[in-house]
Design an enzyme around this catalytic site. Structure first.
Site, mmCIF file in Angstrom:
data_model
loop_
_atom_site.group_PDB
_atom_site.id
_atom_site.type_symbol
_atom_site.label_atom_id
_atom_site.label_comp_id
_atom_site.label_asym_id
_atom_site.label_seq_id
_atom_site.Cartn_x
_atom_site.Cartn_y
_atom_site.Cartn_z
ATOM 1 N N HIS A 191 0.865 -1.182 0.000
ATOM 2 C CA HIS A 191 0.000 0.000 0.000
ATOM 3 C C HIS A 191 0.898 1.227 0.000
ATOM 4 O O HIS A 191 1.682 1.430 0.925
ATOM 5 C CB HIS A 191 -0.926 0.027 1.211
ATOM 6 N N CYS A 192 0.793 2.021 -1.046
ATOM 7 C CA CYS A 192 1.683 3.175 -1.211
ATOM 8 C C CYS A 192 1.002 4.432 -0.675
ATOM 9 O O CYS A 192 -0.014 4.872 -1.228
ATOM 10 C CB CYS A 192 2.050 3.364 -2.676
ATOM 11 N N PRO A 193 1.534 5.041 0.390
ATOM 12 C CA PRO A 193 0.900 6.256 0.921
ATOM 13 C C PRO A 193 1.062 7.458 0.004
ATOM 14 O O PRO A 193 0.280 8.401 0.082
ATOM 15 C CB PRO A 193 1.631 6.466 2.253
ATOM 16 N N GLY A 196 -1.752 6.975 -2.343
ATOM 17 C CA GLY A 196 -3.009 6.767 -1.637
ATOM 18 C C GLY A 196 -3.793 5.584 -2.149
ATOM 19 O O GLY A 196 -5.024 5.613 -2.200
#
Length: 393
Positions: A191-193, A196
């Site tokens: 999950h890439c912040p 998003g």
């Protein structure tokens, strides 16, 4: 996904409030989706719960790129236009491509797997986890046994797949449940912040293009900012003192290259070895053969040349939701079931009425209530006595 129907409980038995106490309202699937995603444009845009981080990402990329392009546009009138014009056009093109790949990465379905309304009923081994949702189904179906893991063959190699307690399904190989988005995702990478969004089967190629174009843009701005400084008259220090904008761009892109460049190199390594970030961090193939590895060339082709599969979930499909307008009162026993209390199959939470009666789930898909109704009729002789077993709790 075809047109879906969410079933709400209603009764025609004597002594209960008739169906006119329940109103039917059609909604889009994305409006009642159980995950933590945010949706836009009527379900066409799918973001993670931290989708607002896109503003920061756009700012970090757009500001230096825009400043560089404006500086090159300004130098066209003062210096050699045959030199600055191509630099300006290439810089602007890289910036636009970077934003296109960013939007394709963050605004689409990464490969979400549809949830089940109940666990799959085929297994021999006992289920070794105690969750409310599975306990409830096991209570309705005492013979149902679910193993925690199953062994399957992938390219001649044995792999274990796990059962997801939230989505009530066996995850396909390489899939995992994202705790941030609360979805199972095909070929889950991470999950890439910064975008998003989860990175999975359906947006990983665009993610590779996004970080690669970001690295190229940083290198491009870094190199030609130095060129702008060197082309000025005088020594290097006086040139740098006279061109503060180029100095700031050089420092900024030099720092950014270490982060985004390192990320790009790491993902090119993962792509060439046909691994995901999730698998690599868990040392999944350190002591056993990777059944998905096909050689460097075919691994790269698997990412860029393979057709992206269609989404497994049609978030714009219509579902029928029955909203309870008032409380349901049993005239034969006086039991009261509050409409404010909900039974959540996903989270395993449940509420009781003030007389201890178990509230029936209001929105649960694909569940068969016929056997429960038959048992109740046998016990009550056709009377509307809804006595749920005490072991439901």
């Amino acid at each position: 996904m075809d047109r879906t129907t969410s079933l709400a409980y209603s009764t025609h038995s004597k002594g209960m409030v008739p169906d006119n106490a329940i109103t039917t309202s059609p909604r889009r699937l994305y409006q009642v989706w159980k995950g933590n995603n945010k949706f836009g444009c009527g379900g066409r845009i799918i973001l993670g719960p931290d989708g607002s981080s896109l503003y920061l990402t756009v700012f970090l990329i757009g500001c230096p790129a825009l400043v560089f392009c404006m500086k090159m546009l300004f130098l066209m009138d003062k210096a050699d236009p045959h030199f600055e014009t191509p630099i300006f056009i290439i810089g602007l093109t890289l910036t636009i491509l970077d934003f296109i790949f960013l939007s394709l990465t963050s605004c689409r379905d990464p490969g979400i797997i549809p949830r089940n309304g109940q666990p799959p009923p085929d297994s021999d081994c006992p289920y070794d986890a105690s969750t409310h949702s599975v306990d409830w189904v096991n209570t309705k179906t005492p013979d149902l046994k679910l193993p925690r893991t199953r062994d399957i063959l992938v390219n001649g190699h044995s792999m274990k797949i796990k059962f997801c307690d939230t989505c009530l399904l066996y995850r396909p190989p390489r899939a995992s449940h994202c705790s941030i988005c609360n979805n199972c995702v095909q070929k889950f990478d991470h999950h890439c912040p910064w975008v998003g969004q989860c990175i999975g089967l359906r947006n990983y190629p665009f993610f590779i293009c996004f970080i690669s174009s970001s690295t190229l843009l940083c290198l491009y701005v870094f190199i030609f900012s130095w060129v702008n400084v060197v082309r000025q008259d005088g020594n290097i220090w006086s040139a740098m003192s006279n061109d503060f904008t180029s100095v700031v761009l050089i420092i900024y892109t030099f720092i950014a290259i270490w982060f985004v460049g390192g990320l790009t190199v790491f993902h090119f390594y993962l792509m060439c070895t046909n691994q995901t970030t999730y698998e690599n961090f868990r040392y999944r193939y350190d002591k056993k053969v990777n059944p998905f590895r096909k050689g460097v060339m075919y691994n790269v082709m698997d990412v860029f040349c393979k057709r992206i599969p269609p989404s497994m979930v049609n978030f714009r499909s219509w579902v029928i939701v029955k909203d309870e307008m008032g409380s349901i009162t049993s005239t034969s026993r006086g039991d009261y079931i509050s409409t404010a209390d909900k039974y959540d199959l996903e989270m395993g939470s449940s509420k009781f009425s003030k007389h201890g009666s178990k509230q029936f789930p209001m929105m649960m898909e694909n569940l068969d209530y016929n056997s429960a109704d038959d048992d109740l009729k046998k016990k009550g002789g056709g009377a509307p006595l809804y006595n749920y077993p005490s072991n439901l709790s």
